[in-house]
Design a protein around this motif. Structure first.
Motif, mmCIF file in Angstrom:
data_model
loop_
_atom_site.group_PDB
_atom_site.id
_atom_site.type_symbol
_atom_site.label_atom_id
_atom_site.label_comp_id
_atom_site.label_asym_id
_atom_site.label_seq_id
_atom_site.Cartn_x
_atom_site.Cartn_y
_atom_site.Cartn_z
ATOM 1 N N UNK A 261 0.825 -1.208 0.000
ATOM 2 C CA UNK A 261 0.000 0.000 0.000
ATOM 3 C C UNK A 261 0.860 1.260 0.000
ATOM 4 N N UNK A 262 1.893 1.280 0.834
ATOM 5 C CA UNK A 262 2.777 2.451 0.911
ATOM 6 C C UNK A 262 3.460 2.717 -0.424
ATOM 7 N N UNK A 263 3.972 1.652 -1.080
ATOM 8 C CA UNK A 263 4.645 1.809 -2.351
ATOM 9 C C UNK A 263 3.677 2.248 -3.437
ATOM 10 N N UNK A 264 2.450 1.721 -3.413
ATOM 11 C CA UNK A 264 1.447 2.115 -4.388
ATOM 12 C C UNK A 264 1.109 3.599 -4.243
ATOM 13 N N UNK A 265 0.946 4.034 -2.999
ATOM 14 C CA UNK A 265 0.644 5.457 -2.750
ATOM 15 C C UNK A 265 1.785 6.334 -3.215
ATOM 16 N N UNK A 266 3.018 5.936 -2.896
ATOM 17 C CA UNK A 266 4.194 6.703 -3.317
ATOM 18 C C UNK A 266 4.244 6.840 -4.836
ATOM 19 N N UNK A 267 4.043 5.724 -5.521
ATOM 20 C CA UNK A 267 4.176 5.740 -6.977
ATOM 21 C C UNK A 267 3.059 6.557 -7.621
ATOM 22 N N UNK A 268 1.837 6.401 -7.155
ATOM 23 C CA UNK A 268 0.715 7.131 -7.748
ATOM 24 C C UNK A 268 0.799 8.626 -7.413
ATOM 25 N N UNK A 269 1.174 8.936 -6.161
ATOM 26 C CA UNK A 269 1.238 10.329 -5.731
ATOM 27 C C UNK A 269 2.380 11.094 -6.400
ATOM 28 N N UNK A 270 3.526 10.434 -6.556
ATOM 29 C CA UNK A 270 4.704 11.116 -7.115
ATOM 30 C C UNK A 270 4.881 10.852 -8.609
#
Length: 271
Positions: A261-270
């Motif tokens: 979840x953290x990596x998905x958020x990072x990738x989508x957000x940035x």
């Protein structure tokens, strides 16, 4: 903002090098906990291993395979073919390294040395195991930096997100090496040294990955999916079995979900 603009104008190989220095530094920070007398429980170690696995799985798709599929279409290729070929080759490459490089998985219960038989100290085998783990990680964000700007599907922000995600899961890796060494009677200084040493390969392979794709645009989808296949091999062959080898399977699984979840958020957000 100025820092982002400055970073944007650096060459991909330099960007990859700086990314590798960051991920190495975070590994060293984790290993530095040996100086504090850190004594993490097995539950915490399994939670962190699960988190690392989740980050790597998410990064393999969001930052590597998805762009590889899109870039294949942009180049007029069969969209699924280059990613499929690259993914399999990445896994085969790691399998060959696994067979050749002597190593010992640090957290796997009852683990025996793997690779070519060699009369090496347990410490060396343990460091080599984490080094094997770090090779595809360095390749992954190196390829991402090399691909940024060559295709609309691969962005600098996405490469930075991938680097941050890998760096985040490198923190427990440093501790995963340093802690067993402290337990085995090594001094704090030696435990730290070997802990950070395992991540030295990341800047080297990151630069290699960036340089490789910078010259051959048509090879982008193969390179991105190659890194993804190598990372998934490590997750399935090493990270998940180690996290599940004790009686903390549910905790490790929730760690994996959190990492994904953290990596998905990072990738989508940035990205």
């Amino acid at each position: 903002m100025e820092l982002h603009l400055w970073f944007q104008y650096l060459g991909p190989v330099t960007q990859a090098l700086l990314g590798g220095v960051l991920t190495w530094g975070l590994t060293a920070l984790g290993a530095a906990m040996a100086f504090l007398g850190a004594n993490p429980s097995r539950k915490l170690m399994d939670l962190m291993l699960g988190f690392a696995g989740g980050v790597m799985i998410a990064a393999s798709f969001w930052s590597l395979l998805a762009p590889a599929i899109e870039i294949s279409g942009e180049l007029g290729m069969v969209e699924w073919l280059p990613p499929a070929v690259g993914f399999i080759l990445g896994a085969v490459f790691l399998r060959l390294l696994d067979l050749v490089l002597p190593h010992l998985h640090p957290a796997l219960k009852g683990a025996k040395p793997e690779g070519i038989r060699a009369h090496l100290m347990k410490t060396t085998l343990l460091v080599l195991a984490i080094t094997l783990h770090n090779i595809p990680e360095g390749l992954a964000f190196g390829v991402a930096f090399g691909a940024a700007g060559l295709s609309p599907s691969a962005t600098l922000s996405g490469a930075v997100a991938l680097t941050l995600g890998i760096g985040l899961q490198n923190l427990p890796e440093g501790l995963a090496v340093a802690f067993p060494l402290r337990k085995a009677g090594f001094s704090r200084g030696k435990a730290f040294f070997f802990g950070q040493l395992s991540a030295v390969v990341e800047p080297l392979f990151a630069m290699l990955g960036a340089a490789a794709v910078e010259f051959v645009r048509v090879g982008l989808p193969y390179a991105l999916s190659f890194a993804a296949g190598a990372m998934i091999y490590v997750v399935v062959e090493e990270v998940i079995p180690e996290s599940q080898s004790e009686d903390n399977g549910d905790l490790a699984t929730m760690g994996l979900i959190l990492g994904f979840t953290c990596m998905m958020i990072l990738d989508v957000a940035l990205g």
